[in-house]
Design an enzyme around this catalytic site. Structure first.
Site, mmCIF file in Angstrom:
data_model
loop_
_atom_site.group_PDB
_atom_site.id
_atom_site.type_symbol
_atom_site.label_atom_id
_atom_site.label_comp_id
_atom_site.label_asym_id
_atom_site.label_seq_id
_atom_site.Cartn_x
_atom_site.Cartn_y
_atom_site.Cartn_z
ATOM 1 N N GLU A 268 -63.363 -32.059 -11.348
ATOM 2 C CA GLU A 268 -62.648 -32.896 -10.369
ATOM 3 C C GLU A 268 -62.580 -34.324 -10.879
ATOM 4 O OE1 GLU A 268 -64.614 -32.387 -6.576
ATOM 5 O OE2 GLU A 268 -64.287 -30.239 -6.585
ATOM 6 N N HIS A 287 -61.008 -32.782 -2.677
ATOM 7 C CA HIS A 287 -62.372 -32.740 -2.123
ATOM 8 C C HIS A 287 -62.469 -33.614 -0.858
ATOM 9 C CE1 HIS A 287 -66.634 -31.541 -3.515
ATOM 10 N NE2 HIS A 287 -66.656 -31.738 -2.210
HETATM 11 P P1 NAD Z 1 -75.235 -23.461 4.500
HETATM 12 O O1 NAD Z 1 -76.418 -23.548 3.608
HETATM 13 O O2 NAD Z 1 -75.392 -23.769 5.947
HETATM 14 O O3 NAD Z 1 -74.582 -21.997 4.395
HETATM 15 C C1 NAD Z 1 -74.411 -21.310 3.204
HETATM 16 C C2 NAD Z 1 -74.460 -19.823 3.530
HETATM 17 O O4 NAD Z 1 -74.159 -19.104 2.328
HETATM 18 C C3 NAD Z 1 -75.840 -19.350 4.022
HETATM 19 O O5 NAD Z 1 -75.726 -18.707 5.283
HETATM 20 C C4 NAD Z 1 -76.283 -18.382 2.927
HETATM 21 O O6 NAD Z 1 -77.022 -17.285 3.458
HETATM 22 C C5 NAD Z 1 -74.951 -17.921 2.372
HETATM 23 N N1 NAD Z 1 -75.047 -17.349 1.037
HETATM 24 C C6 NAD Z 1 -75.837 -17.723 -0.006
HETATM 25 N N2 NAD Z 1 -75.631 -16.914 -1.061
HETATM 26 C C7 NAD Z 1 -74.694 -16.017 -0.689
HETATM 27 C C8 NAD Z 1 -74.063 -14.929 -1.338
HETATM 28 N N3 NAD Z 1 -74.373 -14.607 -2.595
HETATM 29 N N4 NAD Z 1 -73.143 -14.221 -0.663
HETATM 30 C C9 NAD Z 1 -72.823 -14.541 0.621
HETATM 31 N N5 NAD Z 1 -73.397 -15.552 1.310
HETATM 32 C C10 NAD Z 1 -74.316 -16.288 0.649
HETATM 33 O O7 NAD Z 1 -74.139 -24.410 3.840
HETATM 34 P P2 NAD Z 1 -72.790 -24.960 4.515
HETATM 35 O O8 NAD Z 1 -73.075 -26.258 5.167
HETATM 36 O O9 NAD Z 1 -72.141 -23.886 5.292
HETATM 37 O O10 NAD Z 1 -71.945 -25.269 3.193
HETATM 38 C C11 NAD Z 1 -71.412 -24.227 2.383
HETATM 39 C C12 NAD Z 1 -70.910 -24.831 1.080
HETATM 40 O O11 NAD Z 1 -69.782 -25.661 1.362
HETATM 41 C C13 NAD Z 1 -71.912 -25.792 0.432
HETATM 42 O O12 NAD Z 1 -72.803 -25.122 -0.404
HETATM 43 C C14 NAD Z 1 -71.036 -26.739 -0.330
HETATM 44 O O13 NAD Z 1 -70.925 -26.307 -1.666
HETATM 45 C C15 NAD Z 1 -69.685 -26.638 0.355
HETATM 46 N N6 NAD Z 1 -69.272 -27.907 0.972
HETATM 47 C C16 NAD Z 1 -68.061 -28.437 0.618
HETATM 48 C C17 NAD Z 1 -67.626 -29.615 1.210
HETATM 49 C C18 NAD Z 1 -66.292 -30.223 0.881
HETATM 50 O O14 NAD Z 1 -66.139 -31.426 1.003
HETATM 51 N N7 NAD Z 1 -65.304 -29.442 0.499
HETATM 52 C C19 NAD Z 1 -68.449 -30.270 2.155
HETATM 53 C C20 NAD Z 1 -69.653 -29.687 2.512
HETATM 54 C C21 NAD Z 1 -70.068 -28.499 1.915
#
Ligand code: NAD
Length: 315
Positions: A268, A287
């Site tokens: 990015e 992003h």
């Molecule tokens: P979170 O930790 O609350 O949820 C992540 C979920 O993924 C958990 O429930 C976990 O059990 C599940 N998980 C882990 N490994 C897995 C697998 N192999 N298969 C299926 N499920 C699996 O996190 P969140 O707050 O929901 O965020 C998710 C992701 O979003 C973050 O890791 C981050 O990379 C991304 N994010 C992006 C932005 C953005 O600006 N675009 C902002 C915030 C977060």
């Protein structure tokens, strides 16, 4: 020695008037990222080599090789959720505490995921560009209502997407081997699918809401795309690393799947000549998932409080 805090995220400055006094009243001197972009490993090392006891970090890289050189560092507070830019194992070995600001940006990211679904369903970027270029052509779309949405990951963000999608009368399924809250699933009439392959093959829209880890890297690849329906749309607001972008390009260019919308990319910003950007059925936003006034304010305050707590200060 004066103890310093390095603050790297660019958008933090919108709320620094609320966050910085909390640090300053504990006697810390604040140093900021003045580059106007994500910092490099070298820049972080130079700025934080001595006297920096805490870092509030965005997506800037903190690999083991950098952490080892920051000799006064005690705590890293992630301004956001995804911690794939931090070497968590090395941090633990070095005794550096790490915490993320979970639950601060889930609504914003979920709303963007839903927005990207609508943008793809009604081809909004294409139609907007068409009119701005003097045209009035229309390309037929589809309704989200009644479509099958498959969520990979049912954490803070996945659950907010599920709730909103149910409000749109979509049929929602989740694949998340670690998710245990059956009460949520029954409350919102969401089904659990225990096989990723089954989720991918049965969904009209697939939305990724899981962290990028060595296990999940390139989980969307030629093989898993091969399971998807020809009308499938992929939404990725999580991390670019989850998708094999060469395989995605092949699938979109050949019409193997209908479209993909991402808010994240493997690098990015992407290269100027990135081939995916030339496709009409691919869209990318820079992003912006957590980039709302509401989320930025919560991320600034929660990451500041988390840092103070890790440095041993009580509320
Ligand atoms: P979170 O930790 O609350 O949820 C992540 C979920 O993924 C958990 O429930 C976990 O059990 C599940 N998980 C882990 N490994 C897995 C697998 N192999 N298969 C299926 N499920 C699996 O996190 P969140 O707050 O929901 O965020 C998710 C992701 O979003 C973050 O890791 C981050 O990379 C991304 N994010 C992006 C932005 C953005 O600006 N675009 C902002 C915030 C977060």
């Amino acid at each position: 020695m004066e103890e310093k805090i390095l603050v790297t995220p660019k958008s933090f400055k919108n709320y620094r008037h609320k966050a910085y006094p909390l640090l300053e009243e504990k006697g810390y001197k604040i140093i900021e990222n003045t580059f106007g972009r994500t910092m490099t490993e070298q820049e972080i090392t130079e700025l934080a080599r001595e006297g920096v006891v805490g870092i509030i970090v965005g997506v800037d890289p903190l690999p083991g090789a950098v952490l080892e050189q920051l000799k006064d560092l005690k705590a890293i507070s992630k301004y956001g959720v995804g911690m794939d830019n931090i070497d968590l194992d090395r941090a633990a070995e070095l005794g550096i505490k790490v915490k993320n600001a979970t639950g601060t940006n889930n609504v914003s990211v979920a709303e963007l995921a839903i927005a990207l679904m609508f943008a793809m369903a009604r081809k909004i970027p294409y139609h907007s560009a068409e009119v701005k270029n003097g045209g009035w052509n229309r390309s037929i779309g589809f309704e989200l209502t009644g479509k099958k949405l498959g969520l990979v990951g049912c954490g803070q963000i996945g659950r907010e997407v599920a709730k909103r999608a149910r409000g749109l009368e979509m049929e929602v399924s989740v694949y998340d081997p670690y998710f245990r809250d059956d009460g949520f699933l029954s409350q919102y009439n969401v089904s659990r699918i225990d096989s990723l392959d089954e989720l991918l093959s049965g969904s009209d829209i697939i939305s990724l809401h899981l962290p990028a880890t060595p296990d999940t890297k390139k989980m969307i690849n030629a093989e898993t795309i091969g399971l998807m329906k020809p009308n499938a749309i992929l939404i990725n607001t999580s991390r670019g690393e989850l998708v094999d972008e060469d395989a995605l390009y092949e699938a979109l260019a050949s019409g193997r799947i209908a479209g993909a919308a991402q808010d994240v990319f493997s690098s990015e910003p992407p290269a100027k000549d990135e081939k995916l950007l030339k496709l009409d059925n691919f869209m990318l936003t820079p992003h912006i998932g957590a980039f709302t006034g509401e989320a930025v304010e919560k991320m600034a305050l929660v990451s500041t409080r988390n840092l103070l707590e890790m440095l041993g200060h009580k509320e």
